[in-house]
Write a protein that holds these residues in place. Sequence first.
Motif, mmCIF file in Angstrom:
data_model
loop_
_atom_site.group_PDB
_atom_site.id
_atom_site.type_symbol
_atom_site.label_atom_id
_atom_site.label_comp_id
_atom_site.label_asym_id
_atom_site.label_seq_id
_atom_site.Cartn_x
_atom_site.Cartn_y
_atom_site.Cartn_z
ATOM 1 N N ALA A 297 58.971 -0.670 48.842
ATOM 2 C CA ALA A 297 57.752 0.129 48.712
ATOM 3 C C ALA A 297 57.974 1.289 47.754
ATOM 4 O O ALA A 297 59.012 1.955 47.779
ATOM 5 C CB ALA A 297 57.329 0.668 50.084
ATOM 6 N N GLY A 298 56.990 1.503 46.880
ATOM 7 C CA GLY A 298 57.001 2.660 46.004
ATOM 8 C C GLY A 298 58.005 2.604 44.870
ATOM 9 O O GLY A 298 58.214 3.611 44.191
ATOM 10 N N GLN A 299 58.618 1.449 44.635
ATOM 11 C CA GLN A 299 59.596 1.319 43.566
ATOM 12 C C GLN A 299 59.115 0.321 42.517
ATOM 13 O O GLN A 299 58.134 -0.405 42.720
ATOM 14 C CB GLN A 299 60.954 0.881 44.118
ATOM 15 C CG GLN A 299 61.612 1.924 45.003
ATOM 16 C CD GLN A 299 63.049 1.560 45.341
ATOM 17 O OE1 GLN A 299 63.678 0.717 44.715
ATOM 18 N NE2 GLN A 299 63.589 2.220 46.363
ATOM 19 N N VAL A 300 59.846 0.274 41.395
ATOM 20 C CA VAL A 300 59.541 -0.667 40.324
ATOM 21 C C VAL A 300 60.552 -1.811 40.369
ATOM 22 O O VAL A 300 61.764 -1.587 40.224
ATOM 23 C CB VAL A 300 59.606 0.003 38.938
ATOM 24 C CG1 VAL A 300 59.247 -1.010 37.849
ATOM 25 C CG2 VAL A 300 58.666 1.207 38.869
ATOM 26 N N THR A 301 60.043 -3.013 40.591
ATOM 27 C CA THR A 301 60.864 -4.219 40.529
ATOM 28 C C THR A 301 60.517 -4.952 39.244
ATOM 29 O O THR A 301 59.348 -5.242 38.991
ATOM 30 C CB THR A 301 60.619 -5.127 41.746
ATOM 31 O OG1 THR A 301 61.081 -4.466 42.927
ATOM 32 C CG2 THR A 301 61.358 -6.453 41.597
ATOM 33 N N VAL A 302 61.529 -5.235 38.419
ATOM 34 C CA VAL A 302 61.324 -5.909 37.147
ATOM 35 C C VAL A 302 61.855 -7.337 37.247
ATOM 36 O O VAL A 302 62.954 -7.562 37.770
ATOM 37 C CB VAL A 302 62.033 -5.159 36.000
ATOM 38 C CG1 VAL A 302 61.821 -5.880 34.681
ATOM 39 C CG2 VAL A 302 61.520 -3.726 35.899
ATOM 40 N N LEU A 303 61.071 -8.288 36.746
ATOM 41 C CA LEU A 303 61.482 -9.689 36.702
ATOM 42 C C LEU A 303 61.858 -10.045 35.269
ATOM 43 O O LEU A 303 61.055 -9.877 34.350
ATOM 44 C CB LEU A 303 60.349 -10.606 37.161
ATOM 45 C CG LEU A 303 59.728 -10.316 38.542
ATOM 46 C CD1 LEU A 303 58.609 -11.313 38.830
ATOM 47 C CD2 LEU A 303 60.778 -10.351 39.635
ATOM 48 N N VAL A 304 63.097 -10.515 35.063
ATOM 49 C CA VAL A 304 63.548 -10.944 33.746
ATOM 50 C C VAL A 304 64.173 -12.329 33.857
ATOM 51 O O VAL A 304 64.537 -12.789 34.945
ATOM 52 C CB VAL A 304 64.568 -9.958 33.131
ATOM 53 C CG1 VAL A 304 63.970 -8.576 32.961
ATOM 54 C CG2 VAL A 304 65.854 -9.890 33.951
ATOM 55 N N GLY A 305 64.314 -12.961 32.706
ATOM 56 C CA GLY A 305 64.929 -14.280 32.654
ATOM 57 C C GLY A 305 64.527 -14.977 31.375
ATOM 58 O O GLY A 305 63.664 -14.493 30.633
#
Length: 263
Positions: free
Chosen positions: A33-41
């Motif tokens: 919650a309240g954070q930035v999750t980045v998806l890479v690949g």
Amino acid sequence: MTVKSAVSLSIEAVGHSYRDLRVLDDITLSIPAGQVTVLVGPSGCGKSTLLGILGGLIAPGQGRVLMDGPIASDCLNPLTYVFQDFALLPWRDVAGNVALGLQAAGLSRDARAARVAEVLALTGLTDFATAWPKQLSGGMRQRVGIARALAVRPAVLLMDEPLSALDAQTRALLLEEFSTLIAASGVTTIYVTHTLSEAALLGQQIVVLSRRPGRIRDIIRIDRPLIGRRPGDPDLMAIESRLWALIRDDAADAAREFTDAGG
């Protein structure tokens, strides 16, 4: 703008196929919650498909996604997207575009005006409230798109390569603004990008997916506030190098596959 409560997401054994093409397999992940999750690949690993599943646009073939935490009473759209395309209405000025998502919510005119003024100030657009989209640069138009998304006070903000349509200079400048903007909003954010420097600059949790079918290869956490991060910071450059080492072979295989297919 301050988010009074943030929600977390739990992804449990999610998999997905398009007919006979397996694109995601056994994705289990927590989105804080309240954070930035980045998806890479690498290209074709299923990043955008996973984002669509998280945002409720795609029903997963297997598994499920759960949301945990209270939705704030002033949240008008819990899951809100920002796409690559600015998608602004040319016949509405900046304020009118930002207000678009508020008009069907039953807010009074004064309440709509207050929200629009709030997010215009947050995104540095106050002086451009009466400008038309055609009068704005690409970076400014995308900033309007961000303001429109934040106006509904989402519980989760989903961003699908929002800077990819911009030139390199504009992208670099806007990326620095994003760090401050996302931190100020406090909203749970999921951000898809091909650009590893973006991932290192914005990510608090970076999820690295393998080549198709996308599986979680690694999760990297950066325990450092978004405010104060700058391109070229040694620790962020080290993260970028680590990310490239994780995806390099898969990216090369994906590129060869595209070439062999006549692309």
